[in-house]
Design a protein around this motif. Structure first.
Motif, mmCIF file in Angstrom:
data_model
loop_
_atom_site.group_PDB
_atom_site.id
_atom_site.type_symbol
_atom_site.label_atom_id
_atom_site.label_comp_id
_atom_site.label_asym_id
_atom_site.label_seq_id
_atom_site.Cartn_x
_atom_site.Cartn_y
_atom_site.Cartn_z
ATOM 1 N N GLU A 22 0.555 -12.910 7.025
ATOM 2 C CA GLU A 22 -0.653 -12.202 6.593
ATOM 3 C C GLU A 22 -0.595 -10.731 7.016
ATOM 4 N N ALA A 23 -0.129 -10.457 8.241
ATOM 5 C CA ALA A 23 0.013 -9.071 8.697
ATOM 6 C C ALA A 23 1.059 -8.338 7.863
ATOM 7 N N ALA A 24 2.120 -9.030 7.479
ATOM 8 C CA ALA A 24 3.168 -8.419 6.662
ATOM 9 C C ALA A 24 2.643 -8.084 5.270
ATOM 10 N N VAL A 25 1.901 -8.987 4.663
ATOM 11 C CA VAL A 25 1.328 -8.712 3.340
ATOM 12 C C VAL A 25 0.434 -7.477 3.419
ATOM 13 N N LYS A 26 -0.380 -7.392 4.445
ATOM 14 C CA LYS A 26 -1.256 -6.221 4.636
ATOM 15 C C LYS A 26 -0.424 -4.947 4.763
ATOM 16 N N PHE A 27 0.617 -4.961 5.590
ATOM 17 C CA PHE A 27 1.464 -3.783 5.784
ATOM 18 C C PHE A 27 2.169 -3.388 4.492
ATOM 19 N N TYR A 35 2.955 -4.311 -4.757
ATOM 20 C CA TYR A 35 1.963 -5.182 -5.381
ATOM 21 C C TYR A 35 2.130 -6.612 -4.885
ATOM 22 N N LEU A 36 1.021 -7.265 -4.577
ATOM 23 C CA LEU A 36 1.048 -8.692 -4.246
ATOM 24 C C LEU A 36 1.010 -9.453 -5.562
ATOM 25 N N ILE A 37 2.061 -10.227 -5.832
ATOM 26 C CA ILE A 37 2.106 -10.966 -7.100
ATOM 27 C C ILE A 37 1.959 -12.471 -6.901
ATOM 28 N N MET A 38 2.110 -12.968 -5.661
ATOM 29 C CA MET A 38 1.814 -14.362 -5.350
ATOM 30 C C MET A 38 1.261 -14.422 -3.939
ATOM 31 N N TRP A 62 13.896 -28.309 8.179
ATOM 32 C CA TRP A 62 13.240 -27.001 8.235
ATOM 33 C C TRP A 62 11.722 -27.118 8.333
ATOM 34 N N GLY A 63 11.153 -28.220 7.979
ATOM 35 C CA GLY A 63 9.729 -28.482 8.185
ATOM 36 C C GLY A 63 8.823 -27.823 7.178
ATOM 37 N N SER A 64 8.498 -26.564 7.407
ATOM 38 C CA SER A 64 7.628 -25.831 6.490
ATOM 39 C C SER A 64 7.781 -24.331 6.746
ATOM 40 N N PHE A 65 7.323 -23.570 5.799
ATOM 41 C CA PHE A 65 7.255 -22.120 5.967
ATOM 42 C C PHE A 65 6.183 -21.582 5.045
ATOM 43 N N LYS A 66 5.766 -20.344 5.299
ATOM 44 C CA LYS A 66 4.832 -19.654 4.423
ATOM 45 C C LYS A 66 5.609 -18.574 3.692
ATOM 46 N N ILE A 67 5.199 -18.311 2.450
ATOM 47 C CA ILE A 67 5.888 -17.319 1.621
ATOM 48 C C ILE A 67 4.866 -16.566 0.779
ATOM 49 N N ALA A 68 5.143 -15.295 0.542
ATOM 50 C CA ALA A 68 4.375 -14.478 -0.400
ATOM 51 C C ALA A 68 5.377 -13.673 -1.213
ATOM 52 N N HIS A 69 5.000 -13.332 -2.430
ATOM 53 C CA HIS A 69 5.862 -12.544 -3.303
ATOM 54 C C HIS A 69 5.173 -11.222 -3.628
ATOM 55 N N THR A 72 7.893 -4.052 -5.871
ATOM 56 C CA THR A 72 7.887 -2.614 -5.654
ATOM 57 C C THR A 72 7.464 -1.907 -6.943
ATOM 58 N N GLY A 73 7.281 -0.611 -6.867
ATOM 59 C CA GLY A 73 6.892 0.158 -8.041
ATOM 60 C C GLY A 73 7.918 0.124 -9.150
ATOM 61 N N ASP A 74 9.192 -0.110 -8.809
ATOM 62 C CA ASP A 74 10.236 -0.199 -9.832
ATOM 63 C C ASP A 74 10.612 -1.648 -10.137
ATOM 64 N N ARG A 75 9.716 -2.559 -9.806
ATOM 65 C CA ARG A 75 9.793 -3.970 -10.180
ATOM 66 C C ARG A 75 10.850 -4.775 -9.437
ATOM 67 N N VAL A 76 11.297 -4.307 -8.291
ATOM 68 C CA VAL A 76 12.183 -5.123 -7.454
ATOM 69 C C VAL A 76 11.281 -6.040 -6.637
ATOM 70 N N GLY A 77 11.596 -7.320 -6.636
ATOM 71 C CA GLY A 77 10.783 -8.286 -5.917
ATOM 72 C C GLY A 77 11.083 -8.306 -4.426
ATOM 73 N N VAL A 78 10.062 -8.653 -3.657
ATOM 74 C CA VAL A 78 10.202 -8.806 -2.215
ATOM 75 C C VAL A 78 9.553 -10.134 -1.834
ATOM 76 N N GLU A 79 10.396 -11.070 -1.379
ATOM 77 C CA GLU A 79 9.883 -12.347 -0.864
ATOM 78 C C GLU A 79 9.714 -12.187 0.633
ATOM 79 N N ILE A 80 8.556 -12.551 1.133
ATOM 80 C CA ILE A 80 8.315 -12.471 2.574
ATOM 81 C C ILE A 80 8.132 -13.893 3.088
#
Length: 168
Positions: A22-27, A35-38, A62-69, A72-80
């Protein structure tokens, strides 16, 4: 000699691991302007298609993890990713080890972005921006560290412009 045509592939996305999604999405949305897309989502180890795909990648247990997508402005995706057993090392800058050691963004006002990164909890890895062609061209760069330990390089101009004339 091969007659096969070669072409440069485009960059689709990069995956970053963080200790607090959540802190990473905010940053990344507020400071980097991505842009937050997911929205943040929890993925659990099970026999669903995504669970099986993650087993292929991470192996069992691995159990579980949280992910957000994000994008960038030039449409390169960033998975966190935020993994349950995330470790935030004191020094994440082991440049001599194989693997990705930084990501780079472009901002004509890199000094302002560097200040915002520090204000948000990141660090400067350099005292000041450096010029590639001092007194000749305004191409600058600086290395920073985001609040999650990921190394960020900032360019004032495009990669092609910076290196097309031979920066060194």
């Amino acid at each position: 000699m091969s007659t096969e045509k070669r072409y440069p592939r485009t960059m689709s996305h990069i995956g970053l691991s963080v200790p607090d999604l959540e802190a990473a999405v905010k940053f990344y949305t507020e400071v980097m302007g991505w842009y937050l897309i997911m929205e943040p989502t929890e993925i659990v180890e099970d026999d669903s298609p995504i669970g099986e795909m993650c087993n292929d990648v991470f192996g069992p247990g691995w159990g579980s993890f949280k992910i957000a997508h994000l994008s960038t402005g030039d449409r390169v995706g960033v998975e966190i990713f935020q993994f349950a057993n995330a470790e935030n090392p004191e020094n994440n800058f082991e440049y001599w080890k194989t693997g990705v050691f930084h990501y780079c963004v472009q901002d004509p006002n890199l000094e302002e972005l560097a200040e915002k990164i520090v204000e948000a909890g990141g660090k400067a890895r350099m005292k000041a921006p450096r010029f590639y062609y001092p007194g000749e061209k305004p191409y600058r760069m600086i290395y920073m560290e985001d609040p999650f330990g990921n190394i960020v390089e900032i360019y004032s101009h495009s990669y092609e412009l910076t290196y097309s004339a031979g920066a060194y």
